[in-house]
Design a protein around this motif. Structure first.
Motif, PDB file in Angstrom:
ATOM      1  N   TYR A 155       0.812  -1.224   0.000  1.00  0.00           N
ATOM      2  CA  TYR A 155       0.000   0.000   0.000  1.00  0.00           C
ATOM      3  C   TYR A 155       0.840   1.265   0.000  1.00  0.00           C
ATOM      4  O   TYR A 155       0.332   2.340  -0.226  1.00  0.00           O
ATOM      5  CB  TYR A 155      -1.008   0.008   1.143  1.00  0.00           C
ATOM      6  CG  TYR A 155      -0.411  -0.213   2.515  1.00  0.00           C
ATOM      7  CD1 TYR A 155       0.230   0.819   3.178  1.00  0.00           C
ATOM      8  CD2 TYR A 155      -0.504  -1.455   3.147  1.00  0.00           C
ATOM      9  CE1 TYR A 155       0.782   0.624   4.419  1.00  0.00           C
ATOM     10  CE2 TYR A 155       0.049  -1.664   4.392  1.00  0.00           C
ATOM     11  CZ  TYR A 155       0.688  -0.624   5.029  1.00  0.00           C
ATOM     12  OH  TYR A 155       1.245  -0.831   6.261  1.00  0.00           O
ATOM     13  N   GLN A 190       2.880   1.810  -2.272  1.00  0.00           N
ATOM     14  CA  GLN A 190       2.859   2.105  -3.711  1.00  0.00           C
ATOM     15  C   GLN A 190       4.089   2.883  -4.170  1.00  0.00           C
ATOM     16  O   GLN A 190       3.989   3.816  -4.973  1.00  0.00           O
ATOM     17  CB  GLN A 190       1.590   2.878  -4.080  1.00  0.00           C
ATOM     18  CG  GLN A 190       0.336   2.085  -3.750  1.00  0.00           C
ATOM     19  CD  GLN A 190      -0.909   2.620  -4.421  1.00  0.00           C
ATOM     20  OE1 GLN A 190      -0.895   3.630  -5.096  1.00  0.00           O
ATOM     21  NE2 GLN A 190      -2.006   1.903  -4.268  1.00  0.00           N
ATOM     22  N   LEU A 191       5.239   2.485  -3.689  1.00  0.00           N
ATOM     23  CA  LEU A 191       6.451   3.213  -4.070  1.00  0.00           C
ATOM     24  C   LEU A 191       6.798   2.942  -5.524  1.00  0.00           C
ATOM     25  O   LEU A 191       6.777   1.798  -5.974  1.00  0.00           O
ATOM     26  CB  LEU A 191       7.615   2.801  -3.165  1.00  0.00           C
ATOM     27  CG  LEU A 191       7.453   3.202  -1.700  1.00  0.00           C
ATOM     28  CD1 LEU A 191       8.552   2.587  -0.858  1.00  0.00           C
ATOM     29  CD2 LEU A 191       7.454   4.706  -1.568  1.00  0.00           C
ATOM     30  N   SER A 192       7.118   4.002  -6.254  1.00  0.00           N
ATOM     31  CA  SER A 192       7.510   3.839  -7.647  1.00  0.00           C
ATOM     32  C   SER A 192       8.974   4.210  -7.845  1.00  0.00           C
ATOM     33  O   SER A 192       9.523   4.086  -8.924  1.00  0.00           O
ATOM     34  CB  SER A 192       6.627   4.707  -8.541  1.00  0.00           C
ATOM     35  OG  SER A 192       6.763   6.056  -8.164  1.00  0.00           O
ATOM     36  N   ASN A 213      -4.483   1.667  -8.399  1.00  0.00           N
ATOM     37  CA  ASN A 213      -3.553   2.523  -9.130  1.00  0.00           C
ATOM     38  C   ASN A 213      -3.129   1.835 -10.434  1.00  0.00           C
ATOM     39  O   ASN A 213      -2.338   0.902 -10.416  1.00  0.00           O
ATOM     40  CB  ASN A 213      -2.336   2.788  -8.227  1.00  0.00           C
ATOM     41  CG  ASN A 213      -1.367   3.761  -8.843  1.00  0.00           C
ATOM     42  OD1 ASN A 213      -1.457   4.080 -10.041  1.00  0.00           O
ATOM     43  ND2 ASN A 213      -0.440   4.242  -8.046  1.00  0.00           N
TER      44      ASN A 213
END
Lengths: 256, 243
Positions: B63, B65-67, B164
């Protein structure tokens, strides 16, 4: 005498601008190299955002570091390398880099930036219908821009900062913004070149940068070469804005 | 008797002299002391470092959601590391999907080198996909190149999707196991993590890479990359491109 005075004024104007007009290279490698700017006023002219943008969908986002006065690649959205992003339709939503704000571009990252727009209704009545939320005259008198900008000499006490975006004024929601989006061309009835046009207004935003410094910022135009009275023939996606940043950490924005 | 005590006493003394304090072996100078991901809200993510396996393992919950990852690396005095501390690890989803190899080389003050392999581990719920086709019923979808506008959509039901779309990618896999370019992901179901909708459309040129890559007809298994997870449907669908 008249000529002399004009040339001095022109010269002063050029000098004032010389700091600002340095070309912005979107492809510059980023990475927080520590090339921070000095306290001062900067003007970014015709920053190329997304020139193929239409009103049909989101434009390519443009991430910007106010502390380094440069564009940051979108791949670094979850870093502390940027302060604001020009996001959404015509790049019109200005989000602060805030990693705690769900649904915001910097979500999940370390960002701590915040943003606010100063709304002064007594000032606004000079160009704006404060009941129906739309400009009363286009173009907005040029003098009002400098006046609005100069009036902000410090971060107003009690100003409410947000982590969402500041964008189009009272468009799809009741929020005050920096620009009026004339969806139907209501301001110029009968002129088909006047629908879907965004008019900037003399509104000053305050950004608290990721590193906690304050800046005041004013959008000037989203069209190429900043036409005072834009229409559909003008090319959007060229952002022009000015900002004054205080690097000593104080709320003093009395910056020449 | 007196002698006996003296002997015992001296034995005791001798026994004591055997006890020695040995200094611990010095840690090698080419190791990583700590590896922290700092571009997150709150506390940094502390990576697990194994000097035995020479690995750096970063674990994080999906969660977040590291890019992109920004490591801060601590080293013993005099040591250097390449890539340097602070060098961004970009496009994390691609790194997960392609199992991209990243190696860190530490050079100690004495010049000795050691290579650490970076391992990225997302703690994420299982991805469960419901089949679109069955052995007796291969679903077919068509795109007609003669029409000005033509499109089809496929919905995959299941669980474990993300809201996402940037962290998901769905590709058709042909009979030879080759992946085609990805589908467009629908945005009407954003927030619904029990289904995703895939779109393929032909409108104006340039056509999407998928439309360009599709041959006249073929059977494809759908492969879903969902951040740190990947799953491929068992039964294929048929895609026809009518010329």
């Amino acid at each position: 005498m008249k000529i002399k005075l004009t040339s001095i004024l022109a010269l002063a104007f050029l000098m004032a601008c010389s700091k600002d007009d340095a070309p912005v290279k979107p492809d510059e490698p980023a990475g927080g190299g520590g090339n921070t700017v000095k306290t001062g006023t900067y003007r970014v002219v015709n920053l190329v955002a997304d020139t193929s943008a239409t009103s049909a969908g989101d434009a390519v986002s443009l991430y910007y570091s106010l502390e380094e006065n440069k564009v940051v690649p979108a791949s670094q959205r979850q870093t502390g390398n940027w302060d604001i992003v020009f996001y959404g339709i015509y790049n019109s939503s200005i989000y602060p880099n805030n990693g705690a704000a769900q649904g915001s571009p910097g979500y999940g990252g370390p960002g701590k930036a915040e943003i606010a727009v100063i709304v002064d209704r007594k000032f606004d009545v000079q160009y704006y219908d404060t009941t129906n939320f739309r400009p009363t005259q286009i173009p907005v008198p040029a003098a009002l821009w400098n006046e609005a900008y100069a009036k902000v000499t410090q971060v107003p006490a009690g100003l409410k900062f947000v982590t969402r975006d500041i964008g189009l004024d009272h468009f799809l929601g009741g929020f005050d913004g920096w620009g009026y989006y004339d969806f139907y061309g209501r301001l110029f009835p009968g002129d088909p070149q006047k629908s879907h046009v965004v008019y900037t207004m003399p509104r000053v935003m305050i950004v608290k940068t990721h590193k906690g410094r304050y800046a005041k910022l004013m959008m000037e135009s989203i069209y190429k070469d900043s036409p005072a009275n834009p229409n559909r023939t003008n090319k959007p996606g060229y952002i022009t804005f000015r900002y004054s940043i205080q690097m000593d950490g104080s709320v003093n924005l009395n910056i020449p | 008797m007196k002698y006996f005590y003296s002997i015992l006493l001296s034995c005791g003394l001798f026994a004591c002299t055997k006890t020695e304090t040995i200094a611990p072996k010095a840690e090698p100078g080419n190791r990583i002391e700590s590896f922290r991901i700092v571009n997150v809200q709150g506390e940094p993510l502390e990576a697990a470092i194994s000097d035995k396996e020479n690995t750096i393992t970063v674990y994080w919950p999906f969660y977040k959601q590291l890019s992109i990852l920004e490591p801060a690396i601590a080293l013993p005095a005099g040591a250097t590391i390449s890539p340097a501390s602070g060098t961004l690890i970009e496009n994390v989803f691609e790194a997960l999907r392609t199992e991209r190899k990243t190696t860190y080389t530490v050079t100690g003050a004495d010049g000795s080198r050691r290579e650490y392999k970076l391992q990225l581990k997302v703690l994420q719920p299982e991805l469960v996909l419901k089949e679109v086709s069955s052995p007796d019923d291969i679903k077919a979808f068509s795109i007609n190149m003669k029409e000005q506008y033509s499109s089809f959509s496929v919905t995959i039901q299941g669980s474990g999707f993300l809201e996402n779309n940037d962290l998901m990618r769905v590709v058709p896999v042909d009979a030879d196991g080759k992946e085609l370019p990805p589908f467009m992901l629908g945005i009407t179901n954003l927030g619904d993590i029990t289904r995703i909708t895939l779109h393929c459309e032909k409108y104006q040129e340039p056509y999407s890479p998928l439309v360009q890559a599709l041959p006249a007809t073929g059977l494809y298994r759908l492969r879903v990359y969902c951040y740190g997870r990947v799953k491929t449907l068992q039964f294929p669908i048929r895609i026809n491109k009518l010329q």
